[in-house]
Design a protein around this motif. Structure first.
Motif, PDB file in Angstrom:
ATOM      1  N   CYS A  82      22.403  82.142 -41.395  1.00 49.28           N
ATOM      2  CA  CYS A  82      23.467  82.754 -40.590  1.00 49.28           C
ATOM      3  C   CYS A  82      24.705  83.058 -41.432  1.00 49.28           C
ATOM      4  O   CYS A  82      25.615  83.757 -40.957  1.00 49.28           O
ATOM      5  CB  CYS A  82      23.868  81.823 -39.441  1.00 49.28           C
ATOM      6  SG  CYS A  82      22.719  81.823 -38.043  1.00 49.28           S
ATOM      7  N   SER A  83      24.746  82.554 -42.660  1.00 46.73           N
ATOM      8  CA  SER A  83      25.905  82.814 -43.515  1.00 46.73           C
ATOM      9  C   SER A  83      26.061  84.302 -43.812  1.00 46.73           C
ATOM     10  O   SER A  83      27.141  84.739 -44.227  1.00 46.73           O
ATOM     11  CB  SER A  83      25.792  82.039 -44.830  1.00 46.73           C
ATOM     12  OG  SER A  83      24.699  82.505 -45.604  1.00 46.73           O
ATOM     13  N   PRO A 102      27.913  77.585 -36.983  1.00 46.52           N
ATOM     14  CA  PRO A 102      26.750  77.126 -36.220  1.00 46.52           C
ATOM     15  C   PRO A 102      25.992  76.081 -37.026  1.00 46.52           C
ATOM     16  O   PRO A 102      25.925  76.162 -38.253  1.00 46.52           O
ATOM     17  CB  PRO A 102      25.923  78.400 -36.070  1.00 46.52           C
ATOM     18  CG  PRO A 102      26.220  79.176 -37.321  1.00 46.52           C
ATOM     19  CD  PRO A 102      27.643  78.843 -37.703  1.00 46.52           C
ATOM     20  N   MET A 103      25.417  75.108 -36.368  1.00 49.41           N
ATOM     21  CA  MET A 103      24.677  74.032 -37.021  1.00 49.41           C
ATOM     22  C   MET A 103      23.281  73.916 -36.411  1.00 49.41           C
ATOM     23  O   MET A 103      23.066  74.279 -35.247  1.00 49.41           O
ATOM     24  CB  MET A 103      25.416  72.697 -36.849  1.00 49.41           C
ATOM     25  CG  MET A 103      26.860  72.700 -37.344  1.00 49.41           C
ATOM     26  SD  MET A 103      26.966  72.741 -39.134  1.00 49.41           S
ATOM     27  CE  MET A 103      28.734  73.041 -39.358  1.00 49.41           C
ATOM     28  N   VAL A 104      22.326  73.392 -37.183  1.00 47.37           N
ATOM     29  CA  VAL A 104      20.989  73.114 -36.658  1.00 47.37           C
ATOM     30  C   VAL A 104      20.413  71.927 -37.404  1.00 47.37           C
ATOM     31  O   VAL A 104      20.540  71.805 -38.622  1.00 47.37           O
ATOM     32  CB  VAL A 104      20.060  74.346 -36.784  1.00 47.37           C
ATOM     33  CG1 VAL A 104      19.794  74.727 -38.234  1.00 47.37           C
ATOM     34  CG2 VAL A 104      18.761  74.118 -36.039  1.00 47.37           C
ATOM     35  N   ASN A 120      27.355  75.385 -31.885  1.00 44.19           N
ATOM     36  CA  ASN A 120      28.449  76.179 -32.446  1.00 44.19           C
ATOM     37  C   ASN A 120      29.710  75.312 -32.430  1.00 44.19           C
ATOM     38  O   ASN A 120      30.140  74.859 -31.358  1.00 44.19           O
ATOM     39  CB  ASN A 120      28.710  77.425 -31.591  1.00 44.19           C
ATOM     40  CG  ASN A 120      27.871  78.608 -32.010  1.00 44.19           C
ATOM     41  OD1 ASN A 120      27.775  78.923 -33.194  1.00 44.19           O
ATOM     42  ND2 ASN A 120      27.260  79.289 -31.041  1.00 44.19           N
ATOM     43  N   TYR A 121      30.276  75.060 -33.588  1.00 40.99           N
ATOM     44  CA  TYR A 121      31.428  74.160 -33.664  1.00 40.99           C
ATOM     45  C   TYR A 121      32.582  74.804 -34.427  1.00 40.99           C
ATOM     46  O   TYR A 121      32.363  75.461 -35.448  1.00 40.99           O
ATOM     47  CB  TYR A 121      31.071  72.870 -34.417  1.00 40.99           C
ATOM     48  CG  TYR A 121      30.045  71.996 -33.759  1.00 40.99           C
ATOM     49  CD1 TYR A 121      30.398  71.091 -32.762  1.00 40.99           C
ATOM     50  CD2 TYR A 121      28.712  72.053 -34.154  1.00 40.99           C
ATOM     51  CE1 TYR A 121      29.447  70.274 -32.172  1.00 40.99           C
ATOM     52  CE2 TYR A 121      27.753  71.234 -33.573  1.00 40.99           C
ATOM     53  CZ  TYR A 121      28.129  70.346 -32.579  1.00 40.99           C
ATOM     54  OH  TYR A 121      27.182  69.539 -31.994  1.00 40.99           O
ATOM     55  N   GLN A 122      33.793  74.574 -33.949  1.00 40.95           N
ATOM     56  CA  GLN A 122      34.950  74.729 -34.815  1.00 40.95           C
ATOM     57  C   GLN A 122      35.031  73.446 -35.631  1.00 40.95           C
ATOM     58  O   GLN A 122      34.850  72.343 -35.108  1.00 40.95           O
ATOM     59  CB  GLN A 122      36.222  74.949 -33.996  1.00 40.95           C
ATOM     60  CG  GLN A 122      36.293  76.365 -33.403  1.00 40.95           C
ATOM     61  CD  GLN A 122      37.572  76.601 -32.647  1.00 40.95           C
ATOM     62  OE1 GLN A 122      37.759  76.037 -31.564  1.00 40.95           O
ATOM     63  NE2 GLN A 122      38.448  77.436 -33.198  1.00 40.95           N
ATOM     64  N   TYR A 164      32.131  82.256 -38.293  1.00 38.37           N
ATOM     65  CA  TYR A 164      31.199  83.032 -37.479  1.00 38.37           C
ATOM     66  C   TYR A 164      30.623  82.137 -36.394  1.00 38.37           C
ATOM     67  O   TYR A 164      30.251  81.005 -36.621  1.00 38.37           O
ATOM     68  CB  TYR A 164      30.078  83.645 -38.327  1.00 38.37           C
ATOM     69  CG  TYR A 164      29.465  82.713 -39.339  1.00 38.37           C
ATOM     70  CD1 TYR A 164      28.305  82.014 -39.058  1.00 38.37           C
ATOM     71  CD2 TYR A 164      30.044  82.544 -40.593  1.00 38.37           C
ATOM     72  CE1 TYR A 164      27.735  81.150 -39.975  1.00 38.37           C
ATOM     73  CE2 TYR A 164      29.495  81.689 -41.528  1.00 38.37           C
ATOM     74  CZ  TYR A 164      28.339  80.993 -41.221  1.00 38.37           C
ATOM     75  OH  TYR A 164      27.792  80.138 -42.130  1.00 38.37           O
ATOM     76  N   ARG A 165      30.603  82.690 -35.190  1.00 38.98           N
ATOM     77  CA  ARG A 165      30.059  82.009 -34.024  1.00 38.98           C
ATOM     78  C   ARG A 165      28.828  82.791 -33.592  1.00 38.98           C
ATOM     79  O   ARG A 165      28.885  84.015 -33.468  1.00 38.98           O
ATOM     80  CB  ARG A 165      31.105  81.972 -32.913  1.00 38.98           C
ATOM     81  CG  ARG A 165      30.762  81.094 -31.734  1.00 38.98           C
ATOM     82  CD  ARG A 165      31.931  81.114 -30.757  1.00 38.98           C
ATOM     83  NE  ARG A 165      31.680  80.289 -29.592  1.00 38.98           N
ATOM     84  CZ  ARG A 165      32.487  80.222 -28.539  1.00 38.98           C
ATOM     85  NH1 ARG A 165      33.605  80.938 -28.521  1.00 38.98           N
ATOM     86  NH2 ARG A 165      32.201  79.440 -27.526  1.00 38.98           N
TER      87      ARG A 165
END
Length: 349
Positions: free
Chosen positions: A116-117, A206-208, A241-243, A272-273
């Motif tokens: 996603c980067s 975003p994280m996974v 999705n985190y700030q 980016y969200r």
């Protein structure tokens, strides 16, 4: 029984993926240079270790292979910026070449775990989906985008190509990394009660979890080709999705110790969200983990001594160390060794 070739098999994601594939009854051909040690993969009767550079793969490597999961990459932005040319070779050219060879040899499916980067900097109000305009800011992201374009062009009725744009991965792995956001924050909290955080904390990421993204890879192997062929899927979840400022607070709250946040550096302009509805609907898949789960998992392993931070767990540092020692060894290596050398027939006895 599927025969699956996995590149980067000994890496952070690969060392979680390969055991899952074996558990599902696949034969796995694990291709890697194994910079971080071949011990990250346990021996198995259906596992074949191939110690090879991805830039040197040839047709023989793809004989009797049904599917390829092309994980190999010079991983993370700092490594990409230091090793620019190598990053383009590995993350872009080698992966497109692997897809070309796979198609030529009759492999039916190719999966590219991208990132996603490549969305780079987006408007703070935007939640980007797979149709959004990309904006890669780093060598790592730009190479991923080129790889996506190269492999998707190969998709046809006989060769299924799918791109996974992974969120930033976190969680425990045998090839542990503490240079990704959640893992690094957790280590700092465990070590000294401080989470290091780049200013200003408003940037979105975003994280996974590594278990979730590898579940998707396994799921794609069984998915209907009409659903996944030629498609790009953002891999993560809207809940992840985190700030980054809020992320640090959630990690601190999840751990059984007092934690404070230590700000450092200049503001990070990557923000980016990401929207993950496409994969949830198309594959009927949902992420199982959130940041607090991953942080607590890592904290417990650090606390009970089954996990520690080493030079290998900071990817760029380990690359630098390998390059340094390669130069040293080349200088002192003689007659096939250093202290012990090949037998010299001219040596008097």
């Amino acid at each position: 029984m599927k025969n699956v070739l996995v590149t980067g098999a000994g890496g952070y994601i690969g060392s979680i993926l390969v055991p899952k594939l074996l558990e599902q009854g696949c034969n796995v051909k694990a291709v890697d240079r194994f910079f971080f040690g071949v011990d990250k993969l346990q021996p198995h009767p259906n596992l074949t270790i191939v110690n090879e550079d991805c830039r040197r793969l040839n047709e023989d490597h793809f004989i009797d292979v049904n599917a390829v999961i092309d994980l190999v990459a010079i991983s993370n932005d700092p490594s990409g910026e230091l090793f620019k040319e190598v990053t383009y070779e590995v993350n872009y050219l080698a992966r497109v070449n692997a897809a070309i060879l796979a198609k030529k040899m009759g492999v039916k499916q190719y999966i590219l775990p991208s990132s996603c980067s490549i969305y780079g900097f987006q408007d703070k109000e935007a939640v980007v989906d797979e149709s959004a305009k990309t904006n890669p800011l780093t060598v790592y992201a730009k190479a991923n985008e080129k790889a996506e374009q190269g492999v998707l062009a190969l998709a046809d009725d006989n060769f299924t190509v799918t791109v996974m744009r992974q969120a930033t991965v976190y969680g425990y792995s045998p090839r542990m990394r503490f240079d990704v956001a959640i893992n690094g924050m957790t280590y700092g909290a465990w070590e000294n009660g401080i989470i290091p955080l780049m200013r200003d904390g408003s940037q979105w990421r975003p994280m996974v979890h590594v278990e979730d993204t590898t579940d998707v890879m396994c799921l794609l192997l069984e998915a209907d080709t009409h659903t996944v062929n030629g498609e790009i899927f953002n891999v993560g979840s809207n809940r992840n999705n985190y700030q980054l400022g809020q992320l640090a607070k959630e990690i601190a709250a999840a751990l059984p110790i007092e934690v404070k946040i230590d700000w450092y550096g200049d503001p990070d302009h990557r923000s980016y969200r990401v929207n993950f509805e496409k994969i949830e609907k198309a594959l009927n898949w949902e992420a199982k983990y959130i940041a607090a789960d991953g942080a607590l998992q890592i904290y417990k392993k650090l606390e009970n001594g089954t996990l520690e931070k080493t030079e290998q767990s900071i990817t760029l540092n380990w690359y630098k160390e390998l390059v340094k020692w390669q130069k040293v060894i080349k200088q002192v290596d003689m007659y096939g060794g250093i202290l012990e050398i090949e037998e010299n027939k001219a040596l008097s006895r």
